[in-house]
Motif scaffolding. Sequence first.
Motif, short mmCIF file in Angstrom:
data_model
loop_
_atom_site.label_atom_id
_atom_site.label_comp_id
_atom_site.label_asym_id
_atom_site.label_seq_id
_atom_site.Cartn_x
_atom_site.Cartn_y
_atom_site.Cartn_z
N ILE A 181 0.46 -1.11 0.22
CA ILE A 181 0.03 0.26 -0.16
C ILE A 181 0.88 1.05 -0.15
CG2 ILE A 181 -1.79 1.41 1.37
CD1 ILE A 181 -2.61 -1.32 0.02
N ILE A 212 -10.71 -2.91 -3.50
CA ILE A 212 -9.75 -2.41 -1.56
C ILE A 212 -7.98 -2.09 -1.45
CG2 ILE A 212 -9.95 -3.00 -0.15
CD1 ILE A 212 -12.52 -3.25 0.10
N ASP A 213 -7.61 -2.73 -2.16
CA ASP A 213 -6.78 -2.22 -2.86
C ASP A 213 -6.17 -0.46 -3.18
OD1 ASP A 213 -5.24 -4.52 -1.62
OD2 ASP A 213 -4.61 -4.95 -3.71
N ASN A 216 -7.90 1.63 -0.37
CA ASN A 216 -6.06 2.04 0.43
C ASN A 216 -5.06 2.78 -0.24
OD1 ASN A 216 -7.74 0.74 2.67
ND2 ASN A 216 -7.10 -1.37 1.77
N GLU A 219 -6.17 6.53 -0.52
CA GLU A 219 -6.28 6.91 0.66
C GLU A 219 -4.88 7.34 1.65
OE1 GLU A 219 -8.84 4.85 3.71
OE2 GLU A 219 -10.07 5.56 3.10
N ARG A 220 -4.25 6.68 1.13
CA ARG A 220 -2.08 6.78 1.74
C ARG A 220 -1.87 7.74 0.71
NH1 ARG A 220 1.04 7.74 5.36
NH2 ARG A 220 3.25 6.44 5.28
#
Length: 238
Positions: A181, A212-213, A216, A219-220
């Motif tokens: 991630i 989903i990856d 994430n 967001e990161r």
Amino acid sequence: MTTKKSTREPNRKARLAGVVAIVMLAAGCSKPIDDRAIEVPKQAAPAVKKEANATASVQAKASPESEWLAADLAYRCVGAACAFEMLGARNKEEADWLRANGYPSSEQLKHFKGLSDDQLRREADAGDLAAMVSFGQRMAAAGDTKTGTQYVHDAIRNGSIYGYYGMSSIFQNTPGLEDMIDSAAYLRVAYILGDTKASVEMHRRYPDLGRIDQVNIDERAMSLYRTMAKSGQPNPRP
């Protein structure tokens, strides 16, 4: 049937002979003029025009390489592969962008690989952004992750978008720091800052990312964009 011979040419010669005779008499010359020796000049303009056109054509077909600076040529790439080559430039503007944002050429990377740790550190300490990233990656790979990440962070703070590639590699390849991630998120930040090829590189490194990856990673990436990139304005890659 008898064909009449054109009298235009003889008449023209006769007129020229008369003019020449008058000029020669005025100059005191009495030798008779043989009108057969008088040649009617032929037109040569078309040949001159053709030569001018040929010169213009050669100039128009001048090699595009002549427009590149020597420093830019190290980044030059040709063909369809350029669309996926993060260190390749399709034109002079893209080469200027790569250099301004701390990207090394392939020749520079070879140069860095041939240096000892001390030699590479000296180039990094001298302010070479690409050397800072390369030295940081080398230190992280050798187990000194603190020094490694510090050098890459310094390159980023000094304007290196390429530094985000370096951080991505550290989180992809360093034992104990592997984090898909974070690794992908750094490339995502490079994309946000204007490097369109960073998205290509992210999917090349991680071809099996799920939804989903992706969430994430985004967001990161936004967190890194606010903290490390200071929400900087994008500088689009040409």
